[in-house]
Design a protein around this motif. Sequence first.
Motif, PDB file in Angstrom:
ATOM      1  N   HIS A  31      -4.652  81.732  95.803  1.00  0.00           N
ATOM      2  CA  HIS A  31      -3.306  82.297  95.793  1.00  0.00           C
ATOM      3  C   HIS A  31      -3.247  83.469  94.820  1.00  0.00           C
ATOM      4  O   HIS A  31      -2.603  83.420  93.795  1.00  0.00           O
ATOM      5  CB  HIS A  31      -2.274  81.214  95.470  1.00  0.00           C
ATOM      6  CG  HIS A  31      -2.038  80.313  96.644  1.00  0.00           C
ATOM      7  ND1 HIS A  31      -0.868  79.682  96.897  1.00  0.00           N
ATOM      8  CD2 HIS A  31      -2.852  79.977  97.672  1.00  0.00           C
ATOM      9  CE1 HIS A  31      -0.965  78.980  98.010  1.00  0.00           C
ATOM     10  NE2 HIS A  31      -2.177  79.138  98.501  1.00  0.00           N
ATOM     11  N   ASP A  32      -3.987  84.504  95.183  1.00  0.00           N
ATOM     12  CA  ASP A  32      -4.058  85.704  94.345  1.00  0.00           C
ATOM     13  C   ASP A  32      -3.482  86.889  95.114  1.00  0.00           C
ATOM     14  O   ASP A  32      -2.612  86.712  95.969  1.00  0.00           O
ATOM     15  CB  ASP A  32      -5.509  85.958  93.907  1.00  0.00           C
ATOM     16  CG  ASP A  32      -6.420  86.199  95.101  1.00  0.00           C
ATOM     17  OD1 ASP A  32      -5.938  86.130  96.246  1.00  0.00           O
ATOM     18  OD2 ASP A  32      -7.622  86.473  94.899  1.00  0.00           O
TER      19      ASP A  32
ATOM     20  N   ARG B 183      -2.446  79.210 103.619  1.00  0.00           N
ATOM     21  CA  ARG B 183      -1.966  78.560 102.409  1.00  0.00           C
ATOM     22  C   ARG B 183      -3.034  77.672 101.778  1.00  0.00           C
ATOM     23  O   ARG B 183      -3.164  77.582 100.569  1.00  0.00           O
ATOM     24  CB  ARG B 183      -0.709  77.746 102.715  1.00  0.00           C
ATOM     25  CG  ARG B 183       0.094  77.393 101.469  1.00  0.00           C
ATOM     26  CD  ARG B 183       1.450  76.808 101.809  1.00  0.00           C
ATOM     27  NE  ARG B 183       1.325  75.783 102.838  1.00  0.00           N
ATOM     28  CZ  ARG B 183       1.905  75.844 104.027  1.00  0.00           C
ATOM     29  NH1 ARG B 183       2.660  76.868 104.336  1.00  0.00           N
ATOM     30  NH2 ARG B 183       1.739  74.875 104.904  1.00  0.00           N
TER      31      ARG B 183
ATOM     32  N   ARG C  27      -1.239  79.635 109.584  1.00  0.00           N
ATOM     33  CA  ARG C  27      -0.470  79.674 108.333  1.00  0.00           C
ATOM     34  C   ARG C  27      -0.951  78.598 107.369  1.00  0.00           C
ATOM     35  O   ARG C  27      -1.023  78.813 106.161  1.00  0.00           O
ATOM     36  CB  ARG C  27       1.016  79.511 108.622  1.00  0.00           C
ATOM     37  CG  ARG C  27       1.771  80.826 108.573  1.00  0.00           C
ATOM     38  CD  ARG C  27       3.249  80.597 108.387  1.00  0.00           C
ATOM     39  NE  ARG C  27       3.743  79.652 109.388  1.00  0.00           N
ATOM     40  CZ  ARG C  27       4.132  80.037 110.611  1.00  0.00           C
ATOM     41  NH1 ARG C  27       4.110  81.300 110.943  1.00  0.00           N
ATOM     42  NH2 ARG C  27       4.538  79.145 111.474  1.00  0.00           N
TER      43      ARG C  27
ATOM     44  N   MET D 268       1.127  87.339 102.669  1.00  0.00           N
ATOM     45  CA  MET D 268       2.459  86.753 102.717  1.00  0.00           C
ATOM     46  C   MET D 268       3.557  87.823 102.709  1.00  0.00           C
ATOM     47  O   MET D 268       4.631  87.606 103.272  1.00  0.00           O
ATOM     48  CB  MET D 268       2.659  85.759 101.561  1.00  0.00           C
ATOM     49  CG  MET D 268       1.784  84.515 101.686  1.00  0.00           C
ATOM     50  SD  MET D 268       1.812  83.738 103.323  1.00  0.00           S
ATOM     51  CE  MET D 268       3.410  82.944 103.278  1.00  0.00           C
TER      52      MET D 268
ATOM     53  N   TYR E 261      -3.652  86.640  99.008  1.00  0.00           N
ATOM     54  CA  TYR E 261      -2.604  85.786  99.542  1.00  0.00           C
ATOM     55  C   TYR E 261      -1.252  86.489  99.491  1.00  0.00           C
ATOM     56  O   TYR E 261      -0.489  86.479 100.460  1.00  0.00           O
ATOM     57  CB  TYR E 261      -2.583  84.495  98.716  1.00  0.00           C
ATOM     58  CG  TYR E 261      -1.570  83.481  99.170  1.00  0.00           C
ATOM     59  CD1 TYR E 261      -1.752  82.779 100.355  1.00  0.00           C
ATOM     60  CD2 TYR E 261      -0.436  83.211  98.402  1.00  0.00           C
ATOM     61  CE1 TYR E 261      -0.824  81.841 100.768  1.00  0.00           C
ATOM     62  CE2 TYR E 261       0.493  82.273  98.805  1.00  0.00           C
ATOM     63  CZ  TYR E 261       0.302  81.585  99.991  1.00  0.00           C
ATOM     64  OH  TYR E 261       1.219  80.653 100.403  1.00  0.00           O
ATOM     65  N   ALA E 262      -0.986  87.134  98.362  1.00  0.00           N
ATOM     66  CA  ALA E 262       0.309  87.806  98.195  1.00  0.00           C
ATOM     67  C   ALA E 262       0.504  88.877  99.262  1.00  0.00           C
ATOM     68  O   ALA E 262       1.594  89.007  99.836  1.00  0.00           O
ATOM     69  CB  ALA E 262       0.412  88.424  96.800  1.00  0.00           C
TER      70      ALA E 262
ATOM     71  N   HIS F 259       6.199  87.580  95.993  1.00  0.00           N
ATOM     72  CA  HIS F 259       4.830  88.049  96.233  1.00  0.00           C
ATOM     73  C   HIS F 259       4.595  89.446  95.688  1.00  0.00           C
ATOM     74  O   HIS F 259       3.504  89.750  95.230  1.00  0.00           O
ATOM     75  CB  HIS F 259       4.506  87.978  97.725  1.00  0.00           C
ATOM     76  CG  HIS F 259       4.429  86.569  98.224  1.00  0.00           C
ATOM     77  ND1 HIS F 259       3.583  85.637  97.679  1.00  0.00           N
ATOM     78  CD2 HIS F 259       5.105  85.931  99.208  1.00  0.00           C
ATOM     79  CE1 HIS F 259       3.743  84.481  98.309  1.00  0.00           C
ATOM     80  NE2 HIS F 259       4.666  84.624  99.235  1.00  0.00           N
TER      81      HIS F 259
ATOM     82  N   GLN G  30      10.888  85.300  99.220  1.00  0.00           N
ATOM     83  CA  GLN G  30       9.419  85.249  99.252  1.00  0.00           C
ATOM     84  C   GLN G  30       8.808  86.625  98.958  1.00  0.00           C
ATOM     85  O   GLN G  30       7.873  86.742  98.177  1.00  0.00           O
ATOM     86  CB  GLN G  30       8.924  84.818 100.641  1.00  0.00           C
ATOM     87  CG  GLN G  30       9.449  83.488 101.115  1.00  0.00           C
ATOM     88  CD  GLN G  30       8.645  82.345 100.554  1.00  0.00           C
ATOM     89  OE1 GLN G  30       7.517  82.544 100.134  1.00  0.00           O
ATOM     90  NE2 GLN G  30       9.242  81.175 100.511  1.00  0.00           N
TER      91      GLN G  30
END
Lengths: 332, 487, 314
Positions: C154-155, C149, C145, C162, C158-159, C251, C247
Amino acid sequence: MEYTIKYKAVNTYDALIDEAFWQFLLRPEENTTQNVRMARFTNSANAIVDTSTNTFGFPICRVHLKKPLDKISFEASYIISKQIENPFSALDSVVNSVHQDQIRSIDFKIEHERFLSATQLTQLLADQAPFSFDQSRSLFDNLNDLNSWLYHNFSFKTKVTDVNTTPVEFIEKGAGVCQDFTHLFLAIARLNHIPARYTSGYLHQGNGYQGDSQMHAWAECYIPEKGWIGFDPVNNLIALENHIKVAHGKDYTDCAPIKGVIYGNSKKNETTYTVEVEAREASDPDVILTSETYAPMPFKQQLAFQAQWQQQQYQQQQQLRQQQNTTDTSQN
Amino acid sequence: MSTTQQSIFSSYEKDPKFYDEIFDEKGNVKQVYQTLFDLYSGHSSQDFAKLNEKAKASFFNQGITFQVYNDQEAKEKIFPFDLFPRIIDPEEWETIEKGVLQRSKALNHFIWDIYHDKKIIKQGIIPLDLISTSANYLDQMIGIDPPGGIYNHISGTDLIKHSDGKYYVLEDNIRCPSGVSYVICNRTALKRALFGVFNHYNAHTVTDYAQNLLEIMESVKPRGVDEPNCVVITPGVYNSAYYEHSYLAKAMGVELVEGRDLFVENDFVYMQTIKGPEKVDVIYRRIDDAFLDPLEFRPDSALGVPGLFSAYKKGNVCLVNAPGTGFADDKAVYTYMPEIIKYYLGEEPILNNVHTYHCSRPDELKYVLENIDKLVIKPVDEAGGYGISIGNRLTKEEIEKVKQTIKASPRKYIAQPIMSLSVHATYIEDSESFESRHVDLRTFCLLGADKEFVLKGGLTRVALKKGNLIVNSSQGGGSKDTWVLKK
Amino acid sequence: MLARVANNLFWMGRYIERAEHIARYLNVNYFSSLDAPNEKSQSRDHVLHSLLFMANGPVDDDYELTEKNVFFDIGLNSEKQFSILNSIKYARENANGARDLISTELYESINKFYHFVLNYDKDFFITKGLFDFTTQVAESTSIIRGKIRGTLLHDEVYAIIMLGVNIERATQVVRIIQAKYYDALNAQGGYDKKFSKSYEWTTLLKCIEAYDMMRRHYKKTPTSLSTLEFLILNPECPRSVMNSLVQVNNHISVLNEDKFPGKDTAAFLIGKTHAEYRFKTVDTIEGNVEDFIEKIQDTLIEIAKKIEKEYFNY
């Protein structure tokens, strides 16, 4: 002559298919003796149809289906005009040594290489050939003799051979369908250095010719000075106005009227075809009568979450098998 | 000093029958290797055992592995990496670079000619049969003009150094030559293990390969496309070269697709993304011709894309390498390479060809059958070292068997004199020391529209079994980092 | 991003999360039962049954409930689809399919984790290794994890991971609640009389690593009411269903840029569920726990289905 041609195929599957591609090679060729006046292609799922051309430049229709179903039907209809040809124009009994030299020249071999090499379906060794050419006769006469030799020595019979039957197997069985007659014809002609191509099309059956209710096949051979001439060994005929040509290729594989790629869990499928060729008057209106109307197939619910995942696993396994067999060539 | 030197090179046998890359005829270390030799001699055999373990673990943890299938069970294996690099000096490299480029270009002209006018056959330089009977010749390619006129965008040429100290070309690979990711991994691994040695040498980088490959792909974009969308297509995660496919996609920053991600509509190719279809323009394909398009080639292919070939034929997508290049890296065509180079380029071949006997020619077949013990017999269309028989390793019965196989289908076999591959110092786990082993060299050459590139380096493959001449990884080979020194 | 690869990433996230929850449940539930205050909670059958139920749902009657069987099946049995071994294997297979999109570091940690699980000594595991193995699994998933992260952009990639992680987390937390809820019902009577004050609630909190924080928040011994409130509705509890929904909601908005997503979309359903739980109070859940669990499970499945249909349809 004027013809109306109707082709219909119905495919059924023993389980829902998720996605599929089909490719159809059905449209009569436009050439000096044939003119397509009207064409229509429909499918029962109302899937989008796009068009392309195959390796030999013949137009094909493609259907890409992305919804689950277990039955689909396709229907093609054409109205065409066909010129009546002089049946004697093809005949040529003059023995010409120039022709013999020409077909043995390297330039000729290169130009016609595609239709001179054996394929899997036309594989026949020289010493296996049951018919040999007589050098004292013209190329045309030899081919014509081959045509009637096949007609007299083999019988037309369905369900004894399949799409993978080779000439050797056909000789053993002594019976088969138009594909088998044609493949053997091609194999022998090519062994004698004559460019020969598989030709698919429709046969006007009004005169009692054989060809059953599917698409017909015959051979076209290239004779110097004459050009391409069609021989139909099933009916012992030279292909003229009763033969409506669709396409040609090296063998059946290039001319298969329908090809499909199916994704899903279906293991068995069945296809039934019907072909109708009807002569008509030139004065009849160019209207294609719709024989039936097709309701769209019911939209079945998407497979459940779990099932999809299993499906993916299944596909992966299928891939796995092939991946192990394909070597990424020249690897290592 | 002398005692440690004793221990790590003590098992090194010097055999005058083979060209030794490290030691000269008198047994002295060659000048270019001297510094390296001194540095290595400063380490103990325990050091090397430890470094070797670390390097292996690093490959394993990064998943740089291939699967070996045995009775249903898949085992993951690393491609063994050797701690002793191979060094190629600048002059020697210049010849290799020019030579492989010359061959790649000649092959490209050759393929073009065969799929268009076949002039070389009309001129009587090579026989028509050689082409028309080749299983890898695709008549579907006749008359197609690939974007930029390029067929073999990527070529892998295999070289060996014979006992006469000269390089010979063993074969050209212009279908989907693989191995380039190992060139880069080997460099990284050696840097991690023995970073100190790099300070004493000035070797060319090998990491620029991916950038050049991307530029080559962009250079052959279809007409009317400004910024081509390039992808790599793989048979999938179970393929033994999957690591390489994913490495190249990642290093180029392009998508790695499988057949089921793509579909064709109106002769354009699209990939299915989370935001809907996106057009694809250039495909670096790592699947064989036969699997590319089930509608055109093998109908049972689950790896390909239905309709891909007609999109290619229309010029709406470019395939890298082009379909149908396989007939030209056929081992029977190989023997005509000197003539092919002269015919298309008007040049003398820079690299030597190994003399080859064609079993299809009756007089040569006779020679082959009488002299099998002095020859290597190779099938013309197998890759990966399969089906090779080395004459002097065969028993009498085996020789008879080989004779029968050749006689049954002479066109399928060629024979070459047994070439003695050069030897190189190689770390052997069992003896914990460096021993001499046979090596070859695979080079990588790229051709694009108005662009060419030869990777300065290559994959030195080493046969880890003592005395073995076959270096392929499927036959238990490993590889070495290969340094091309700057001038 | 390719739809197939998105699917791979989503499932990679889910399998990693699943492995961790199962490992933790195995660990905490087993060890806390050893000295549980009442007989039922201590009973082997009771505990082993609970373990299997959580990992794979209802247990077959003819299943032989021995520690060896249960530990092996849940931990390292390659033939049980629900085993931790298989979760990690599938996680890695999915990572393989998306290998060009994820960082080398993330791949390496998943790969190492897989080989660790694959090569774990099976005899040692069923006799002595339970604590060691499950702890290592929980730690490795934390590392993974962290890599997700810390080493990915974080595009969308990642979304999607997650989304998978949080949907699976909510699903597993609900399953743990379900399993412990039945345990608490079964353990009634004797010393531990009251359902609402059952020892099982403490175990439940520990399984979700929320016990310490729960004590800090309520400053009281956990009861059925406070436990359910904390684990379901408290948005600050990192593993609560509510937190997962927050979350998931964040996302999905990376993938769906519409301000007002259509009525049939995943984004709409997620937003709706999120809003519903925001204004839910615990008294509406208590007394009707079974219905509630059923409903939230259905909703989570529905959300996952919609995501698959919208984004992973290849």
